[in-house]
Design an enzyme around this catalytic site. Sequence first.
Site, PDB file in Angstrom:
ATOM      1  N   GLY A  74       2.787  -6.105   6.815  1.00 39.02           N
ATOM      2  CA  GLY A  74       1.855  -6.876   7.838  1.00 39.02           C
ATOM      3  C   GLY A  74       0.582  -6.990   7.613  1.00 39.02           C
ATOM      4  N   ASP A 105      -5.043  -0.422   8.418  1.00 33.51           N
ATOM      5  CA  ASP A 105      -4.430  -0.570   6.763  1.00 33.51           C
ATOM      6  C   ASP A 105      -5.249  -2.061   6.399  1.00 33.51           C
ATOM      7  OD1 ASP A 105      -3.215   1.641   6.643  1.00 33.51           O
ATOM      8  OD2 ASP A 105      -1.286   0.728   7.009  1.00 33.51           O
ATOM      9  N   ALA A 141       8.990  -3.309   7.329  1.00 36.46           N
ATOM     10  CA  ALA A 141       9.270  -1.964   8.033  1.00 36.46           C
ATOM     11  C   ALA A 141       9.714  -0.896   7.242  1.00 36.46           C
ATOM     12  CB  ALA A 141      10.205  -2.331   8.925  1.00 36.46           C
ATOM     13  N   LYS A 165       0.725  -1.190  -0.108  1.00 33.97           N
ATOM     14  CA  LYS A 165       0.070   0.137  -0.192  1.00 33.97           C
ATOM     15  C   LYS A 165       0.931   1.249  -0.118  1.00 33.97           C
ATOM     16  CE  LYS A 165      -0.253   2.238   3.219  1.00 33.97           C
ATOM     17  NZ  LYS A 165       0.272   2.912   4.560  1.00 33.97           N
ATOM     18  N   PRO A 213       8.729  -5.221   1.150  1.00 37.17           N
ATOM     19  CA  PRO A 213       9.977  -4.719   1.925  1.00 37.17           C
ATOM     20  C   PRO A 213       9.510  -4.762   3.475  1.00 37.17           C
ATOM     21  CG  PRO A 213      10.022  -3.071   0.104  1.00 37.17           C
ATOM     22  CD  PRO A 213       8.609  -4.141   0.109  1.00 37.17           C
TER      23      PRO A 213
END
Length: 300
Positions: free
Chosen positions: A106, A140, A100, A10, A98
């Site tokens: 997540g 999210d 973090a 996102k 990627p």
Amino acid sequence: MTITVRAAAKFNLHLGVGPVREDGFHPLATVYHAIGLYDDVTVSEAGRWEVALTAEDHIALGEVPTGDDNIVVRAGRLLTGHHGIDRTARIEIHKGIPVAGGLAGGSADAAATLVALDRLWSLETSDEDLLALAGQLGSDVPFALIGATAVGGGRGEIVEPVADNGAWWWVAVGNEQGLSTPSVYRAFDELAGAEVSDPQVPERLLMALEKGDPELLAEALTNDLQAPALELRPDLAQTFADGEEAGALAVQLSGSGPTILMLCRDAAHAREVARAMQARAYDRVWTAPGPVAGAHVVSY
């Protein structure tokens, strides 16, 4: 039997942040955009909750938990609790987003897990209930179910698709040193002081999306967390400068960072900008189209 579900990264085309609320959260007015960097989540029946991780060569897994504290286990328990069943699964995550980096990897994994387990166990959870469960997992996660381009409200968990007629291309440039999201929000509060107003989605951004015009979109990208993030990480300013010099139409921080997204005219232009960034010794550079679909079942 296994089920594999793919979910996308996102990027916030717009991230407007309001004054901190009594519950500690900030109201958001954001425009979510799903881009073509993906995690695949594969589930199978197991005697207990298990999490296994693999990744593309360029993805470091050091910060991803493999125990019950992984959000995918929380997603599984939330789904089984919703249906009142006692089942567990092995959840294999293959990371292409990627870690973090401000790209909601997540959250993508959590959304993919909800869909995958629903299909594995033939639970036939309604879309409305899946979105409600997703909202309990994080702001999210509902968007990761929907994908494409959508307006987000509340803490970001209230999502509504918007018209997007563009075929956008992006270059994402990662950074090995992460940025703490709570720290960025604290820096935002300190910088903004008492002058923060309720956030709004700019009409010019929605118009640019409807027209599918990259030049208009370049002028409309905004992120209220960008300035505080650069206060904490002034080194990222060099990446902005390098992206502009490489010819990107616009350069913007993704969420609270540290990944930086660069808007390009088309796929060929994106490859050109990516090569220019790699020539400047950036080793975490990806090209990605947008918008792309939300969490969906895939087969190999």
